[in-house]
Design a protein around this motif. Structure first.
Motif, PDB file in Angstrom:
ATOM      1  N   THR A  14       0.889  -1.231   0.056  1.00 61.21           N
ATOM      2  CA  THR A  14      -0.196   0.028   0.041  1.00 61.21           C
ATOM      3  C   THR A  14       0.973   1.197   0.085  1.00 61.21           C
ATOM      4  OG1 THR A  14      -1.873  -1.268   0.960  1.00 61.21           O
ATOM      5  CG2 THR A  14      -1.786   1.209   1.242  1.00 61.21           C
ATOM      6  N   ALA A  15       1.978   1.298   0.902  1.00 67.82           N
ATOM      7  CA  ALA A  15       2.814   2.482   0.825  1.00 67.82           C
ATOM      8  C   ALA A  15       3.505   2.639  -0.477  1.00 67.82           C
ATOM      9  CB  ALA A  15       3.885   2.098   2.197  1.00 67.82           C
ATOM     10  N   LEU A  16       3.941   1.383  -1.071  1.00 64.43           N
ATOM     11  CA  LEU A  16       4.658   1.880  -2.301  1.00 64.43           C
ATOM     12  C   LEU A  16       3.695   2.017  -3.356  1.00 64.43           C
ATOM     13  CD1 LEU A  16       7.116   1.180  -4.087  1.00 64.43           C
ATOM     14  CD2 LEU A  16       6.195  -1.256  -4.420  1.00 64.43           C
ATOM     15  N   THR A  17       2.588   1.741  -3.344  1.00 63.18           N
ATOM     16  CA  THR A  17       1.605   2.181  -4.423  1.00 63.18           C
ATOM     17  C   THR A  17       1.096   3.583  -4.319  1.00 63.18           C
ATOM     18  OG1 THR A  17       0.454  -0.127  -4.349  1.00 63.18           O
ATOM     19  CG2 THR A  17      -0.699   1.851  -5.548  1.00 63.18           C
ATOM     20  N   ILE A  18       1.095   3.998  -3.005  1.00 62.76           N
ATOM     21  CA  ILE A  18       0.942   5.587  -2.735  1.00 62.76           C
ATOM     22  C   ILE A  18       1.960   6.462  -3.176  1.00 62.76           C
ATOM     23  CG2 ILE A  18       0.340   7.360  -0.867  1.00 62.76           C
ATOM     24  CD1 ILE A  18      -1.126   4.965   0.403  1.00 62.76           C
ATOM     25  N   PHE A  19       3.104   5.905  -2.945  1.00 62.56           N
ATOM     26  CA  PHE A  19       4.331   6.709  -3.273  1.00 62.56           C
ATOM     27  C   PHE A  19       4.482   6.779  -4.823  1.00 62.56           C
ATOM     28  CE2 PHE A  19       8.855   6.164  -4.568  1.00 62.56           C
ATOM     29  CZ  PHE A  19       9.495   7.339  -4.022  1.00 62.56           C
ATOM     30  N   ILE A  20       4.234   5.839  -5.615  1.00 64.37           N
ATOM     31  CA  ILE A  20       4.143   5.629  -7.089  1.00 64.37           C
ATOM     32  C   ILE A  20       3.185   6.643  -7.515  1.00 64.37           C
ATOM     33  CG2 ILE A  20       4.075   4.375  -9.193  1.00 64.37           C
ATOM     34  CD1 ILE A  20       5.145   1.992  -7.476  1.00 64.37           C
ATOM     35  N   CYS A  21       1.961   6.732  -6.880  1.00 64.03           N
ATOM     36  CA  CYS A  21       1.146   7.525  -7.606  1.00 64.03           C
ATOM     37  C   CYS A  21       1.399   9.025  -7.314  1.00 64.03           C
ATOM     38  CB  CYS A  21      -0.304   7.303  -6.719  1.00 64.03           C
ATOM     39  SG  CYS A  21      -1.165   5.630  -7.246  1.00 64.03           S
ATOM     40  N   ILE A  22       1.870   9.348  -6.345  1.00 65.46           N
ATOM     41  CA  ILE A  22       2.255  10.691  -5.988  1.00 65.46           C
ATOM     42  C   ILE A  22       3.580  10.956  -7.179  1.00 65.46           C
ATOM     43  CG2 ILE A  22       3.603  12.057  -4.412  1.00 65.46           C
ATOM     44  CD1 ILE A  22       2.106  10.908  -2.164  1.00 65.46           C
ATOM     45  N   GLY A  23       4.489  10.061  -7.073  1.00 66.99           N
ATOM     46  CA  GLY A  23       5.677  10.263  -8.157  1.00 66.99           C
ATOM     47  C   GLY A  23       5.119  10.375  -9.387  1.00 66.99           C
ATOM     48  N   ILE A 241       2.656  -3.442  -9.009  1.00 64.15           N
ATOM     49  CA  ILE A 241       1.503  -4.248  -9.759  1.00 64.15           C
ATOM     50  C   ILE A 241       1.819  -5.738  -9.404  1.00 64.15           C
ATOM     51  CG2 ILE A 241       0.627  -4.751 -11.807  1.00 64.15           C
ATOM     52  CD1 ILE A 241       1.398  -1.791 -12.848  1.00 64.15           C
ATOM     53  N   ALA A 242       3.047  -6.152  -9.468  1.00 67.86           N
ATOM     54  CA  ALA A 242       2.964  -7.539  -9.412  1.00 67.86           C
ATOM     55  C   ALA A 242       2.618  -8.024  -8.135  1.00 67.86           C
ATOM     56  CB  ALA A 242       4.437  -7.876  -9.742  1.00 67.86           C
ATOM     57  N   LEU A 243       2.694  -7.124  -6.815  1.00 64.76           N
ATOM     58  CA  LEU A 243       2.552  -7.613  -5.612  1.00 64.76           C
ATOM     59  C   LEU A 243       0.984  -7.582  -5.436  1.00 64.76           C
ATOM     60  CD1 LEU A 243       5.364  -5.688  -3.676  1.00 64.76           C
ATOM     61  CD2 LEU A 243       5.058  -8.444  -4.366  1.00 64.76           C
ATOM     62  N   THR A 247      -3.406 -10.115  -9.925  1.00 66.53           N
ATOM     63  CA  THR A 247      -2.601  -9.870 -11.116  1.00 66.53           C
ATOM     64  C   THR A 247      -1.678 -10.863 -11.349  1.00 66.53           C
ATOM     65  OG1 THR A 247      -0.743  -8.583  -9.859  1.00 66.53           O
ATOM     66  CG2 THR A 247      -2.907  -7.343 -10.556  1.00 66.53           C
ATOM     67  N   ASN A 248      -1.170 -10.827 -12.713  1.00 64.68           N
ATOM     68  CA  ASN A 248      -0.156 -11.683 -13.377  1.00 64.68           C
ATOM     69  C   ASN A 248       0.639 -10.915 -14.255  1.00 64.68           C
ATOM     70  OD1 ASN A 248      -1.599 -11.622 -15.711  1.00 64.68           O
ATOM     71  ND2 ASN A 248      -2.602 -13.609 -15.343  1.00 64.68           N
ATOM     72  N   TRP A 249       1.472 -11.822 -15.096  1.00 68.15           N
ATOM     73  CA  TRP A 249       2.607 -11.059 -15.985  1.00 68.15           C
ATOM     74  C   TRP A 249       1.842 -10.204 -17.098  1.00 68.15           C
ATOM     75  CZ3 TRP A 249       2.108 -12.267 -20.975  1.00 68.15           C
ATOM     76  CH2 TRP A 249       1.472 -13.330 -21.421  1.00 68.15           C
ATOM     77  N   THR A 250       0.468 -10.294 -17.418  1.00 72.11           N
ATOM     78  CA  THR A 250      -0.098  -9.808 -18.479  1.00 72.11           C
ATOM     79  C   THR A 250      -0.323  -8.263 -17.995  1.00 72.11           C
ATOM     80  OG1 THR A 250      -2.419 -10.536 -17.822  1.00 72.11           O
ATOM     81  CG2 THR A 250      -1.163 -11.789 -19.274  1.00 72.11           C
ATOM     82  N   THR A 251      -0.465  -8.173 -16.715  1.00 71.47           N
ATOM     83  CA  THR A 251      -0.738  -6.725 -15.994  1.00 71.47           C
ATOM     84  C   THR A 251       0.519  -5.792 -16.026  1.00 71.47           C
ATOM     85  OG1 THR A 251      -2.487  -7.841 -14.848  1.00 71.47           O
ATOM     86  CG2 THR A 251      -1.765  -5.576 -14.254  1.00 71.47           C
ATOM     87  N   TRP A 252       1.528  -6.516 -15.563  1.00 80.96           N
ATOM     88  CA  TRP A 252       2.743  -5.725 -15.350  1.00 80.96           C
ATOM     89  C   TRP A 252       3.784  -5.699 -16.594  1.00 80.96           C
ATOM     90  CZ3 TRP A 252       7.365  -8.359 -15.959  1.00 80.96           C
ATOM     91  CH2 TRP A 252       7.102  -9.731 -15.566  1.00 80.96           C
ATOM     92  N   LEU A 253       3.586  -6.730 -17.673  1.00 84.99           N
ATOM     93  CA  LEU A 253       4.699  -6.712 -18.670  1.00 84.99           C
ATOM     94  C   LEU A 253       4.531  -5.436 -19.470  1.00 84.99           C
ATOM     95  CD1 LEU A 253       6.643  -8.306 -20.417  1.00 84.99           C
ATOM     96  CD2 LEU A 253       4.582  -9.572 -21.465  1.00 84.99           C
ATOM     97  N   PRO A 254       3.583  -4.889 -19.667  1.00 85.47           N
ATOM     98  CA  PRO A 254       3.389  -3.588 -20.493  1.00 85.47           C
ATOM     99  C   PRO A 254       4.390  -2.225 -20.066  1.00 85.47           C
ATOM    100  CG  PRO A 254       1.278  -4.354 -20.275  1.00 85.47           C
ATOM    101  CD  PRO A 254       1.982  -5.025 -19.476  1.00 85.47           C
TER     102      PRO A 254
END
Length: 373
Positions: A14-23, A241-243, A247-254
């Motif tokens: 959750t913390a990583l996702t929030i950090f990425i959204c702000i970034g 995204i992978a965590l 989700t699987n590889w089809t979600t984070w590969l792009p």
């Protein structure tokens, strides 16, 4: 339903996702602001914007399908738990929105001098009319292509969104932990299709922009600050995204593919920016105001900005100045008169007249002004 939706909290994710959204917001702002302040989107490839918008839209709809059970759990869990569990969906929605906003700004700030070209219609040869008619402004090829591709993006989003929610509405998906094959063959095929399509579009996305920037040999409206933030940030994007559950590889590969391609574009833009500094031109090819006063020994020709009155293939500033000097020196006071009376102008002829005129010259000047000669 409440037992099925018992959340498995992961504070680190959750913390990583929030950090990425702000970034992500911080990384896209320099690009948006750069286009708005420059009032120009010159330098972008419309194919790059098309592929990027459709790729991010496909990835967004992919994670909606993959985490549809998580979304449905928001009916029985608290608001805080719902927000925390759907941060992955919001993250990809934000990615799509911020990139598509570049396409919107590209169309709004497309350079006016590049939108239209002047065409001269000739007379009718059958009637013997060889006169030329007034110029008419017609849309340039690139501007017409940009309009068409913008409509393609809009229709793609509407079509993909309709198919996604239609399939989700006609298939029962209750648990967020249900594996993709168990959600129905149609949903499984559609989710995999969206993920693979997004990866393919992301792989092709930067190819036209890399080619366009290489041919232009200018940074243009591209933001180097944005790419400096996003290129290393792609690794964090893939990890977050992978965590996420479901989700699987089809979600984070792009995003892994796009991050690698963006790094190539970044290196190219840094190289072109260094070249621009040596040539003393800005990101759009305009000579810098202090370029003439520099003692830089590099005598490489400075290109003329595309779309201006001086635009001619291969013409440089030095050549234009030389042409102007040789063309206009004859109209300097004193020289024009000598050409009129038939005298030859040699290298010894002074550029500035000494103010002394013969009687014949004064009479010629008087009658010339009187009769408009």
């Amino acid at each position: 339903m409440a037992d099925i939706c018992d959340p498995d909290r992961d504070s680190a994710t959750t913390a990583l996702t929030i950090f990425i959204c702000i970034g992500m917001v911080i990384s896209y702002l320099p690009q948006h602001i750069r286009i708005i302040l420059a009032k120009s989107s010159e330098g972008f490839s419309p194919w790059f914007l098309l592929l990027g918008s459709t790729s991010s839209a496909s990835a967004m709809f992919n994670i909606i399908v993959m985490q549809w059970g998580v979304l449905k759990c928001c009916r029985v869990v608290s608001a805080g738990t719902c927000i925390e569990s759907t941060l992955g969906i919001f993250q990809l929605f934000l990615q799509w929105f911020l990139f598509t906003l570049i396409l919107v700004l590209y169309m709004m700030y497309y350079p006016p001098h590049l939108r239209y070209v002047s065409a001269i219609s000739l007379g009718d040869n059958e009637t013997g009319d060889t006169s030329t008619k007034p110029k008419t402004a017609v849309k340039s090829d690139n501007w017409k292509l940009s309009i068409i591709l913008s409509w393609v993006v809009a229709l793609f989003i509407l079509f993909t969104g309709f198919i996604t929610f239609f399939l989700l509405g006609t298939n029962r998906v209750e648990s967020p932990d249900t594996s993709l094959p168990d959600r129905g063959a149609q949903i499984a095929i559609w989710a995999t299709f969206l993920g693979v399509l997004s990866a393919l579009l992301a792989a092709m996305q930067y190819a036209p922009q890399i080619v366009h920037t290489y041919k232009l040999k200018l940074v243009g409206a591209l933001s180097i600050k944005m790419m400096l933030i996003q290129s290393p940030g792609a690794l964090l994007m893939v990890l977050s995204i992978a965590l996420r559950p479901g989700t699987n590889w089809t979600t984070w590969l792009p995003y892994a593919v796009a991050g690698g391609m963006q790094s190539i574009l970044l290196v190219m833009c840094l190289f072109w920016q260094r070249r621009q500094h040596k040539l003393q031109i800005d990101d759009f090819g305009n000579p810098l105001p202090y370029a003439g006063a520099s003692d830089n020994s590099d005598s490489s020709p400075v290109p003329i900005r595309r779309g201006t009155q001086l635009e001619r293939e291969g013409v440089t500033v030095a050549e234009e100045v030389d042409t102007a000097v040789h063309t206009d020196v004859r109209v300097v006071h004193g020289i024009e008169h000598e050409i009129t009376v038939g005298r030859s102008v040699s290298e010894e002829t002074p550029l500035l007249a000494d103010g002394r005129k013969t009687d014949g010259e004064r009479r010629a000047g008087f009658w010339g002004r009187l009769f408009g000669k």
